[in-house]
Design a protein around this motif. Sequence first.
Motif, short mmCIF file in Angstrom:
data_model
loop_
_atom_site.label_atom_id
_atom_site.label_comp_id
_atom_site.label_asym_id
_atom_site.label_seq_id
_atom_site.Cartn_x
_atom_site.Cartn_y
_atom_site.Cartn_z
N UNK A 284 14.68 24.99 2.74
CA UNK A 284 15.71 25.33 2.95
C UNK A 284 16.29 25.59 4.29
N UNK A 285 18.02 26.28 3.67
CA UNK A 285 18.60 25.57 4.63
C UNK A 285 19.05 27.23 5.92
N UNK A 286 19.25 26.91 7.01
CA UNK A 286 20.46 28.34 7.32
C UNK A 286 21.02 28.90 7.03
N UNK A 287 20.44 30.52 7.09
CA UNK A 287 21.30 31.39 6.64
C UNK A 287 22.35 31.31 6.24
N UNK A 288 23.06 32.45 5.10
CA UNK A 288 24.52 31.56 4.78
C UNK A 288 25.01 33.10 6.59
N UNK A 289 24.65 33.32 7.20
CA UNK A 289 25.99 34.22 8.01
C UNK A 289 24.95 33.71 9.59
N UNK A 290 24.34 32.18 9.80
CA UNK A 290 24.24 32.14 10.83
C UNK A 290 25.19 31.11 11.27
N UNK A 291 24.64 30.96 12.86
CA UNK A 291 25.69 30.01 13.58
C UNK A 291 24.97 28.79 14.12
#
Length: 269
Positions: A84-91
């Motif tokens: 589970x990775x940080x969302x594509x648009x997350x900073x």
Amino acid sequence: MPAPTPRALSPRARALSACGAAVAALLAVAALAPLPFSVAQPGITANVLGEYEGEPVITVSGVGDEDPRADGGPEGKLLATTIAATAPGADVRLADVVGGWLDTDRAVMPRDAVYPVGDDADEIEEYTTEQMVESQEVAVTAALRELEMSEDEVEVDLRLEDVGGPSAGLVFALGVIDEIDDGDLTGGLTIAGTGTIDGRGEVGPVGGVPLKTQAAARDGATVFLVPEAECEAARVGLPDELRLVPVTTLGNALRSLRALRDDGHVPSC
């Protein structure tokens, strides 16, 4: 008594002071600026021999109505693993990166290694969904080829939308073979794995393996099938209860599982 006159800074001291202020400003900006990384952690697992969200993951028709596991024999689990990775648009900022490096349950990965296409979240989701669908189709092809069966005589339906990308190809292919032919590949154990697969049954690396082994152990697996090229990576932070079995092809994955079930020789990383 008059106050002493402040001593003027030397040119060197003034230069060092200016540099220090500039470095402090750069660090402040770096701490707040988004960085081209993703922070990942162990994701979900899904048993391809069972149901996911109330629906069978694998449904086979055209090869008789009898379920090979219907005789009440040992029924284990075959887990597809994810990260589970940080969302594509997350900073992702400096504090997130440092925290990810220090936390053994997380990993910092270049964003392009997690989301290799585009910056738009919808575009990325479409791409990973296409990879997943293609991976499932190729897994069916590889499984039927291993069984020496024609795709014209059997219909296989795979449902597992929450595992994007191609990394569950090996596990899907094993699940299809278990559903059609074997019914007891796991020997009653909970076995997890990862790896891409092509139509000839060749297994390829996927990345994020140390996080997937953690997810597997968390959900009860005692054996983990890993692409042989990623054995070294898989040993990093490996849970004590998890046994690594290297895989290069669908055929040797099957041989290893059957040897494991029958107390035969099983290779290890």
